[in-house]
Design a protein around this motif. Structure first.
Motif, PDB file in Angstrom:
ATOM      1  N   SER A 150       0.948  -1.443   0.148  1.00 56.15           N
ATOM      2  CA  SER A 150      -0.377  -0.332  -0.268  1.00 56.15           C
ATOM      3  C   SER A 150       0.853   0.734   0.198  1.00 56.15           C
ATOM      4  O   SER A 150       2.236   1.179   0.630  1.00 56.15           O
ATOM      5  N   CYS A 168     -12.589  -3.758   8.205  1.00 55.13           N
ATOM      6  CA  CYS A 168     -11.117  -3.931   6.410  1.00 55.13           C
ATOM      7  C   CYS A 168     -12.133  -3.090   5.348  1.00 55.13           C
ATOM      8  O   CYS A 168     -13.108  -4.334   4.229  1.00 55.13           O
ATOM      9  N   GLN A 169     -11.327  -2.111   4.974  1.00 53.10           N
ATOM     10  CA  GLN A 169     -11.877  -1.336   3.696  1.00 53.10           C
ATOM     11  C   GLN A 169     -13.151  -1.312   3.385  1.00 53.10           C
ATOM     12  O   GLN A 169     -13.875  -1.754   2.532  1.00 53.10           O
ATOM     13  N   PHE A 193      -5.013  -2.242   4.234  1.00 55.85           N
ATOM     14  CA  PHE A 193      -5.710  -1.773   2.832  1.00 55.85           C
ATOM     15  C   PHE A 193      -5.844  -3.004   2.001  1.00 55.85           C
ATOM     16  O   PHE A 193      -6.939  -2.670   0.799  1.00 55.85           O
TER      17      PHE A 193
END
Length: 350
Positions: free
Chosen positions: A9, A202-203, A269
């Motif tokens: 990332s 998460c995301q 990420f």
């Protein structure tokens, strides 16, 4: 402090051990300086009573470790624990306000949730009581909260999580319950107090990851995604056996059939990566969901006997200094010894 980073990332991150004890706050901030960590953002501290030490728990001090800009939120009574932090940003991704919520711990099950909440918009702590649809008992150790889409979630016994939006739910004066996946290993959750499961965002996804406690269990890793947050519906994503696992590390590969793994954190990420602690090798490993491969991520220094999702958090900060919103200063008044109203003062550290 355990740290881990990745090149997958553009934004660096660390898996941060939640409890940091130092004799000086400056020493803590130095660990996040641009010279050693090329990014910046808000860091949150709680000052220990009767000791000049600091505990990373998102309470009492809000700080940007790069600019050394920090705000003191004042002292509060110790009847409230399990603190959570949420913030709002504008179109330029600058923090415009934040709220800190502390939950009162009770031993008995109750149909309400007692909160102590601080708002940067008012500079004051205010206590609230919210109705719950079912009696709840908060999990004391590792009870959260986790933040998902600006909503705080505390783990409770028997139900799963109790959710509260500090910016919205005070209007309805109620909170909601979200149950964990029905086909999870409930027995393991009860026996080990949730040590082998990981639930976090998460995301944009709310995920539930489970590790088998017995190496001879049929499935080693299992994961569910929340498909409908409003309805509380989970969907099983995969169930992996020990024989499915692989590793390019010779030592780790030799332990795949019998090693004890404890979930730590999702990659902030990359939806493909989950971090776990390998107990026997005393290291942190990354698990690739796509390739079913385990790799050694880092070998932390110091004692890691208590390392689990309960004591670590993924810490992500942007490359630019973050302006900490300054709370309004309350009007001066006569303060009695029992008065614990915060001063709202602002201090700069260099």
């Amino acid at each position: 402090m355990l740290t881990a980073s990745t090149a997958s990332s553009s934004l660096p991150f660390r898996i941060l051990y939640r409890y940091i004890y130092e004799s000086d706050i400056q020493h803590v901030l130095d660990r996040f300086s641009p010279e050693s960590y090329n990014s910046s953002g808000l860091l949150l501290f709680k000052e220990q009573e009767k000791a000049v030490r600091f505990k990373v728990l998102a309470v009492y001090y809000v700080c940007d470790p790069v600019s050394r800009h920090w705000v003191s939120l004042g002292r509060r009574a110790r009847t409230f624990f399990l603190e959570g932090f949420v913030s709002r940003v504008n179109e330029n991704n600058a923090v415009t306000s934040y709220k800190i919520v502390r939950v009162e711990m009770r031993k008995s099950s109750l149909n309400y949730l007692n909160l102590d909440m601080y708002s940067s918009e008012t500079g004051k702590w205010v206590e609230h009581s919210l109705f719950c649809p079912n009696p709840i008992t908060l999990v004391k150790r590792g009870g959260g909260p986790i933040s998902f889409n600006g909503i705080l979630h505390w783990f409770v016994y028997s139900h799963g999580m109790v959710a509260f939006d500090p910016y919205e739910d005070l209007k309805s004066k109620s909170c909601r319950l979200i149950r964990f996946p029905a086909d999870r290993d409930v027995q393991s959750e009860v026996m080990h107090d949730g040590l082998y499961r990981l639930c976090d965002g998460c995301q944009g996804k709310l995920r539930f990851f489970e590790v088998a406690t017995d190496p001879y269990s049929r499935y080693c890793f299992s994961m569910w995604d929340m498909k409908d947050y409003e309805k509380g519906e989970w969907c099983s994503e995969f169930k992996v056996t020990r024989s499915d696992l692989s590793s390019s590390d010779p030592e780790l590969k030799s332990w795949l059939g019998k090693a004890t793994f404890l979930p730590l954190s999702f990659h902030p990420f990359d939806l493909d990566i989950v971090y776990l602690r390998c107990v026997e090798l005393a290291c942190v490993v990354s698990y690739s969901i796509r390739n079913r491969r385990l790799d050694v991520a880092c070998r932390p220094t110091g004692v890691v006997d208590d390392l689990s999702w309960r004591v670590v958090v993924p810490f992500v900060i942007t490359r630019w200094p973050t302006s900490v919103p300054i709370p309004p200063v309350p009007k001066k008044k006569v303060v009695t010894p029992k008065d614990e109203t915060p001063t709202g003062r602002l201090t700069f550290m260099f």
